[in-house]
Design a protein around this motif. Structure first.
Motif, short mmCIF file in Angstrom:
data_model
loop_
_atom_site.label_atom_id
_atom_site.label_comp_id
_atom_site.label_asym_id
_atom_site.label_seq_id
_atom_site.Cartn_x
_atom_site.Cartn_y
_atom_site.Cartn_z
N ASP A 1 0.82 -1.21 0.00
CA ASP A 1 0.00 0.00 0.00
C ASP A 1 0.85 1.26 0.00
N GLU A 2 1.95 1.24 0.74
CA GLU A 2 2.82 2.40 0.85
C GLU A 2 3.92 2.41 -0.20
N ASN A 3 3.93 1.37 -1.04
CA ASN A 3 4.97 1.23 -2.08
C ASN A 3 6.35 1.39 -1.45
N ASP A 4 6.55 0.66 -0.35
CA ASP A 4 7.74 0.82 0.48
C ASP A 4 8.77 -0.29 0.27
N TYR A 5 8.68 -1.01 -0.81
CA TYR A 5 9.65 -2.06 -1.10
C TYR A 5 10.83 -1.47 -1.85
N LYS A 6 11.99 -2.03 -1.63
CA LYS A 6 13.19 -1.68 -2.38
C LYS A 6 13.69 -2.97 -3.04
N PHE A 7 13.20 -3.22 -4.25
CA PHE A 7 13.53 -4.47 -4.94
C PHE A 7 14.79 -4.33 -5.76
N ALA A 8 15.60 -5.38 -5.76
CA ALA A 8 16.76 -5.44 -6.64
C ALA A 8 16.37 -6.00 -7.99
N ASP A 9 15.24 -6.76 -8.02
CA ASP A 9 14.78 -7.40 -9.25
C ASP A 9 13.28 -7.60 -9.16
N GLN A 10 12.59 -7.58 -10.28
CA GLN A 10 11.15 -7.76 -10.32
C GLN A 10 10.73 -9.11 -9.76
N SER A 11 11.60 -10.09 -9.82
CA SER A 11 11.26 -11.42 -9.30
C SER A 11 11.01 -11.37 -7.80
N GLU A 12 11.69 -10.49 -7.08
CA GLU A 12 11.47 -10.33 -5.64
C GLU A 12 10.06 -9.80 -5.38
N GLU A 13 9.64 -8.84 -6.18
CA GLU A 13 8.28 -8.30 -6.05
C GLU A 13 7.25 -9.39 -6.31
N ARG A 14 7.46 -10.17 -7.36
CA ARG A 14 6.53 -11.23 -7.73
C ARG A 14 6.37 -12.22 -6.57
N ILE A 15 7.47 -12.61 -5.95
CA ILE A 15 7.41 -13.59 -4.85
C ILE A 15 6.65 -13.02 -3.66
N LEU A 16 6.91 -11.78 -3.29
CA LEU A 16 6.22 -11.20 -2.13
C LEU A 16 4.73 -11.02 -2.40
N LEU A 17 4.38 -10.62 -3.60
CA LEU A 17 2.96 -10.48 -3.93
C LEU A 17 2.27 -11.84 -3.94
N THR A 18 2.94 -12.86 -4.43
CA THR A 18 2.39 -14.21 -4.40
C THR A 18 2.19 -14.69 -2.97
N LEU A 19 3.16 -14.43 -2.12
CA LEU A 19 3.06 -14.80 -0.71
C LEU A 19 1.88 -14.09 -0.05
N GLU A 20 1.71 -12.82 -0.35
CA GLU A 20 0.58 -12.06 0.20
C GLU A 20 -0.76 -12.68 -0.22
N VAL A 21 -0.88 -13.07 -1.48
CA VAL A 21 -2.12 -13.69 -1.98
C VAL A 21 -2.37 -15.03 -1.29
N ILE A 22 -1.33 -15.82 -1.12
CA ILE A 22 -1.46 -17.11 -0.43
C ILE A 22 -1.96 -16.91 0.98
N LEU A 23 -1.37 -15.96 1.69
CA LEU A 23 -1.80 -15.68 3.06
C LEU A 23 -3.23 -15.17 3.09
N GLU A 24 -3.57 -14.30 2.16
CA GLU A 24 -4.93 -13.74 2.11
C GLU A 24 -5.98 -14.84 1.94
N LYS A 25 -5.65 -15.86 1.17
CA LYS A 25 -6.59 -16.97 0.95
C LYS A 25 -6.76 -17.83 2.20
N GLN A 26 -5.77 -17.83 3.08
CA GLN A 26 -5.79 -18.69 4.26
C GLN A 26 -6.32 -18.00 5.52
N LEU A 27 -6.22 -16.70 5.58
CA LEU A 27 -6.51 -15.96 6.81
C LEU A 27 -7.91 -15.35 6.78
N THR A 28 -8.86 -16.04 7.36
CA THR A 28 -10.23 -15.52 7.39
C THR A 28 -10.34 -14.30 8.31
#
Length: 77
Positions: free
Chosen positions: A28-55
């Motif tokens: 939300d705050e666009n506060d990531y400092k990525f060295a590569d787009q792949s790092e962003e992809r992994i963190l966004l994927t992790l966020e989606v996985i958690l969102e699906k699990q956490l009611t």
């Protein structure tokens, strides 16, 4: 057991809530400092996985639930 191409990370529900909130807030705050787009992809994927699990994230009491999770995880003073 996981396959050679995968690893399994186990988190308590409280740890998952705190991690999800951290990832959501950084996005939300666009506060990531990525060295590569792949790092962003992994963190966004992790966020989606958690969102699906956490009611709890959809609960009207989410703020209170999150604060309790944070209290349980913090180091003792």
């Amino acid at each position: 057991m996981s396959s050679p191409d995968k690893i399994v990370i186990e988190l308590t529900n409280q740890e998952a809530l705190v991690l999800f909130e951290f990832l959501r807030r950084c996005e939300d705050e666009n506060d990531y400092k990525f060295a590569d787009q792949s790092e962003e992809r992994i963190l966004l994927t992790l966020e989606v996985i958690l969102e699906k699990q956490l009611t709890e994230i959809f609960s009207p009491d989410y703020s209170r639930i999150l604060e309790e999770a944070r209290k349980q995880i913090r180091d003792a003073d």
